[in-house]
Design a protein around this motif. Structure first.
Motif, PDB file in Angstrom:
ATOM      1  N   VAL A 104     -13.750 -84.380 -39.871  1.00 25.90           N
ATOM      2  CA  VAL A 104     -14.166 -85.112 -41.081  1.00 25.90           C
ATOM      3  C   VAL A 104     -15.549 -84.698 -41.564  1.00 25.90           C
ATOM      4  CG1 VAL A 104     -12.784 -87.214 -41.042  1.00 25.90           C
ATOM      5  CG2 VAL A 104     -14.773 -87.053 -39.536  1.00 25.90           C
ATOM      6  N   ASN A 105     -16.472 -84.527 -40.649  1.00 30.97           N
ATOM      7  CA  ASN A 105     -17.828 -84.148 -41.064  1.00 30.97           C
ATOM      8  C   ASN A 105     -17.865 -82.714 -41.596  1.00 30.97           C
ATOM      9  OD1 ASN A 105     -18.808 -86.646 -40.478  1.00 30.97           O
ATOM     10  ND2 ASN A 105     -19.764 -86.087 -38.536  1.00 30.97           N
ATOM     11  N   CYS A 106     -17.175 -81.808 -40.917  1.00 25.79           N
ATOM     12  CA  CYS A 106     -17.119 -80.412 -41.388  1.00 25.79           C
ATOM     13  C   CYS A 106     -16.554 -80.349 -42.808  1.00 25.79           C
ATOM     14  CB  CYS A 106     -16.267 -79.558 -40.450  1.00 25.79           C
ATOM     15  SG  CYS A 106     -17.131 -79.075 -38.939  1.00 25.79           S
ATOM     16  N   LEU A 107     -15.505 -81.134 -43.063  1.00 26.86           N
ATOM     17  CA  LEU A 107     -14.871 -81.097 -44.389  1.00 26.86           C
ATOM     18  C   LEU A 107     -15.798 -81.639 -45.471  1.00 26.86           C
ATOM     19  CD1 LEU A 107     -11.197 -82.088 -43.484  1.00 26.86           C
ATOM     20  CD2 LEU A 107     -12.121 -79.810 -43.940  1.00 26.86           C
ATOM     21  N   LYS A 108     -16.807 -82.399 -45.051  1.00 24.99           N
ATOM     22  CA  LYS A 108     -17.777 -82.928 -46.027  1.00 24.99           C
ATOM     23  C   LYS A 108     -19.047 -82.084 -46.078  1.00 24.99           C
ATOM     24  CE  LYS A 108     -16.405 -87.630 -46.579  1.00 24.99           C
ATOM     25  NZ  LYS A 108     -16.153 -88.833 -45.821  1.00 24.99           N
ATOM     26  N   GLY A 109     -19.027 -80.892 -45.457  1.00 24.04           N
ATOM     27  CA  GLY A 109     -20.210 -80.030 -45.503  1.00 24.04           C
ATOM     28  C   GLY A 109     -21.265 -80.417 -44.483  1.00 24.04           C
ATOM     29  N   ARG A 110     -20.923 -81.314 -43.546  1.00 23.95           N
ATOM     30  CA  ARG A 110     -21.876 -81.669 -42.503  1.00 23.95           C
ATOM     31  C   ARG A 110     -21.392 -81.130 -41.153  1.00 23.95           C
ATOM     32  NH1 ARG A 110     -26.605 -84.602 -43.839  1.00 23.95           N
ATOM     33  NH2 ARG A 110     -27.159 -83.781 -41.807  1.00 23.95           N
ATOM     34  N   GLN A 111     -21.137 -79.806 -41.134  1.00 26.90           N
ATOM     35  CA  GLN A 111     -20.726 -79.173 -39.877  1.00 26.90           C
ATOM     36  C   GLN A 111     -21.830 -79.242 -38.827  1.00 26.90           C
ATOM     37  OE1 GLN A 111     -20.469 -77.770 -42.911  1.00 26.90           O
ATOM     38  NE2 GLN A 111     -21.258 -75.677 -42.983  1.00 26.90           N
ATOM     39  N   ASP A 112     -23.065 -79.567 -39.273  1.00 25.20           N
ATOM     40  CA  ASP A 112     -24.151 -79.760 -38.291  1.00 25.20           C
ATOM     41  C   ASP A 112     -23.892 -81.019 -37.466  1.00 25.20           C
ATOM     42  OD1 ASP A 112     -24.675 -81.103 -40.839  1.00 25.20           O
ATOM     43  OD2 ASP A 112     -26.603 -81.691 -39.992  1.00 25.20           O
ATOM     44  N   TYR A 113     -23.028 -81.913 -37.955  1.00 23.20           N
ATOM     45  CA  TYR A 113     -22.628 -83.100 -37.185  1.00 23.20           C
ATOM     46  C   TYR A 113     -21.142 -83.012 -36.839  1.00 23.20           C
ATOM     47  CZ  TYR A 113     -27.023 -85.657 -37.871  1.00 23.20           C
ATOM     48  OH  TYR A 113     -28.332 -86.077 -37.832  1.00 23.20           O
ATOM     49  N   CYS A 114     -20.649 -81.782 -36.625  1.00 32.08           N
ATOM     50  CA  CYS A 114     -19.236 -81.568 -36.268  1.00 32.08           C
ATOM     51  C   CYS A 114     -18.849 -82.479 -35.096  1.00 32.08           C
ATOM     52  CB  CYS A 114     -19.046 -80.106 -35.877  1.00 32.08           C
ATOM     53  SG  CYS A 114     -17.387 -79.740 -35.281  1.00 32.08           S
ATOM     54  N   THR A 115     -17.664 -83.071 -35.176  1.00 29.51           N
ATOM     55  CA  THR A 115     -17.269 -84.022 -34.127  1.00 29.51           C
ATOM     56  C   THR A 115     -16.388 -83.403 -33.045  1.00 29.51           C
ATOM     57  OG1 THR A 115     -15.349 -84.730 -35.413  1.00 29.51           O
ATOM     58  CG2 THR A 115     -17.370 -86.019 -35.693  1.00 29.51           C
ATOM     59  N   ASP A 116     -15.767 -82.238 -33.332  1.00 30.52           N
ATOM     60  CA  ASP A 116     -14.848 -81.690 -32.315  1.00 30.52           C
ATOM     61  C   ASP A 116     -15.250 -80.317 -31.785  1.00 30.52           C
ATOM     62  OD1 ASP A 116     -14.194 -80.010 -34.406  1.00 30.52           O
ATOM     63  OD2 ASP A 116     -12.218 -80.882 -34.763  1.00 30.52           O
ATOM     64  N   GLY A 117     -16.334 -79.759 -32.289  1.00 32.00           N
ATOM     65  CA  GLY A 117     -16.804 -78.460 -31.772  1.00 32.00           C
ATOM     66  C   GLY A 117     -16.050 -77.261 -32.305  1.00 32.00           C
ATOM     67  N   ASN A 118     -15.156 -77.470 -33.294  1.00 33.78           N
ATOM     68  CA  ASN A 118     -14.372 -76.345 -33.808  1.00 33.78           C
ATOM     69  C   ASN A 118     -15.047 -75.611 -34.969  1.00 33.78           C
ATOM     70  OD1 ASN A 118     -12.297 -76.550 -31.965  1.00 33.78           O
ATOM     71  ND2 ASN A 118     -11.281 -78.140 -33.169  1.00 33.78           N
ATOM     72  N   PHE A 119     -16.371 -75.517 -34.935  1.00 34.73           N
ATOM     73  CA  PHE A 119     -17.095 -74.754 -35.950  1.00 34.73           C
ATOM     74  C   PHE A 119     -17.368 -73.361 -35.389  1.00 34.73           C
ATOM     75  CE2 PHE A 119     -20.066 -77.113 -33.295  1.00 34.73           C
ATOM     76  CZ  PHE A 119     -20.897 -76.109 -32.834  1.00 34.73           C
ATOM     77  N   THR A 120     -17.827 -72.465 -36.263  1.00 38.66           N
ATOM     78  CA  THR A 120     -18.297 -71.161 -35.774  1.00 38.66           C
ATOM     79  C   THR A 120     -19.763 -71.015 -36.198  1.00 38.66           C
ATOM     80  OG1 THR A 120     -17.552 -70.064 -37.795  1.00 38.66           O
ATOM     81  CG2 THR A 120     -16.031 -70.050 -35.920  1.00 38.66           C
TER      82      THR A 120
END
Ligand code: BGC
Ligand code: ZN
Length: 358
Positions: A97-113
């Motif tokens: 949810v946070n990544c989809l809102k442009g807040r990948q800095d607060y990613c909740t599941d660690g699935n960012f790169t």
């Protein structure tokens, strides 16, 4: 076409200046790299010691996450034109949810790169291709060099945001933000000095502590900012807490001793921000009175990493406006060529921020 790139193999020490394919990616912006900064994260990857390092594809990863470049070509309607100076973002969203809102800095599941760190090739190469939403514009091309510091500065802008959110716990803090607040900063690396400048600009009183004397470059920047400085190996810096209570502590180093001292010395409604990560292998002992102290003082401990697009934008605005005012260009202590890979090995004496010119 081929281009030069600094590549690493995750888990293996060392790096190579290699020729890699330069595959034009139509539909996105082509950027020619101007400068890439080197930080502790890069050096841990270089040493093969950063466990989170992952390739994007194949066996190797292009290193580098602190970059500035110039647009060489851009699709029409991309909002970018030839010659535009740009800074790329490090972290890319996953699906939470946070990544989809442009807040990948607060990613909740660690699935960012993260470019140059985990799952995405970085910027230590002659060109990179980037989607417009991950590029930040720099206004004045003559600020390209100082804006190499945008990526480390965006971390500080997020810290400022986090403190302002936490300070709302106590109403008095809400009314005047950072004005007149005492901010104690531990560490004089690039992040510590950038924090000193950003918080000074926000109106705070700045005290800096390190366990060694300040180098010449550090001293120039500290006096340019108008901050106090203590060498904890020789000065009884805690005596200054009487006149300048520790309302906010920023640990830019990450060693347990700093956390211990911050818990003990923090004043009422105080905030400790943990940003540094240099304390691996060192332990600490906390007794129950430290917990009582924290409870009794309404203390808040805030861990903080990365930043969002708006923090990069704030960082660019700050660097362009405050470079001359605080002597921030002194933070860049050395320029190197891409063939000089030894600069990646360890921090040199007197170094604050080393930069590779492309
Ligand atoms: C970068 C952050 C990143 C972190 C961990 C830092 O050097 O500034 O954006 O999240 O490394 O990978
Ligand atoms: Zn970094």
């Amino acid at each position: 076409m081929i281009m030069k790139a600094i590549i690493v193999t995750p888990g293996k020490a060392g790096a190579t200046l290699a020729d890699i394919p330069d595959t034009p990616d139509t539909g996105i912006v082509k950027v020619r790299t101007l400068h890439t900064g080197i930080c502790g994260t890069d050096r841990e990857i270089y040493a093969g010691k950063l466990g989170i390092t992952r390739v994007e594809k194949g066996q190797t990863l292009v290193l580098g996450h602190e970059a500035i470049g110039v647009v060489e070509s851009a699709p029409s309607k991309s909002g970018f034109e030839l010659g535009q100076i740009v800074v790329p973002m490090v972290r890319r969203p996953g699906g939470c949810v946070n990544c989809l809102k442009g807040r990948q800095d607060y990613c909740t599941d660690g699935n960012f790169t993260e470019a140059g760190i985990r799952g995405k090739d970085g910027f230590m190469r002659e060109h990179f291709y980037e989607r417009p939403e991950f590029l930040i514009k720099v206004g004045d091309p003559s600020n390209a060099s100082i804006c190499t510091l945008t990526e480390p500065t965006k971390n500080i802008m997020k810290i400022l945001e986090a403190i302002n959110l936490v300070a709302k716990r106590s109403l008095s803090d809400l009314s005047n933000g950072m004005a007149g607040k005492n901010v104690w900063i531990f560490g004089t690396g690039a992040e510590g000095l950038l924090a000193a400048a950003v918080f000074k600009d926000a109106g705070a009183n700045i005290m800096i502590v390190n366990r060694r004397p300040a180098s010449n470059a550090e001293r120039t920047i500290i006096s340019g900012i108008g901050a106090g400085f203590f060498n904890s190996s020789t000065d009884d810096w805690t005596a200054a807490l009487k006149s300048t209570p520790m309302e906010i502590a920023l640990d830019m180093v990450g060693v347990p001793e700093i956390f211990e001292v911050a818990i003990k010395e923090l004043s009422r409604n105080g905030i400790i921000v943990l940003f540094g990560t240099g304390g691996q292998g060192k332990s600490m002992q906390l007794d129950g009175s430290a917990i009582i102290h924290m409870v009794d003082k309404n203390a808040t401990v805030v861990g903080c990493e990365d930043g969002a697009r708006k923090h990069y934008e704030e960082a660019v605005e700050f660097l362009e406006r405050c470079n001359a005012k605080y002597g921030l260009s002194n933070i860049i202590t050395g320029h190197y060529t891409s063939s000089n890979l030894s600069v990646l090995e360890k921090k040199g004496g007197g170094e604050i921020k080393s930069v590779i010119d492309w």
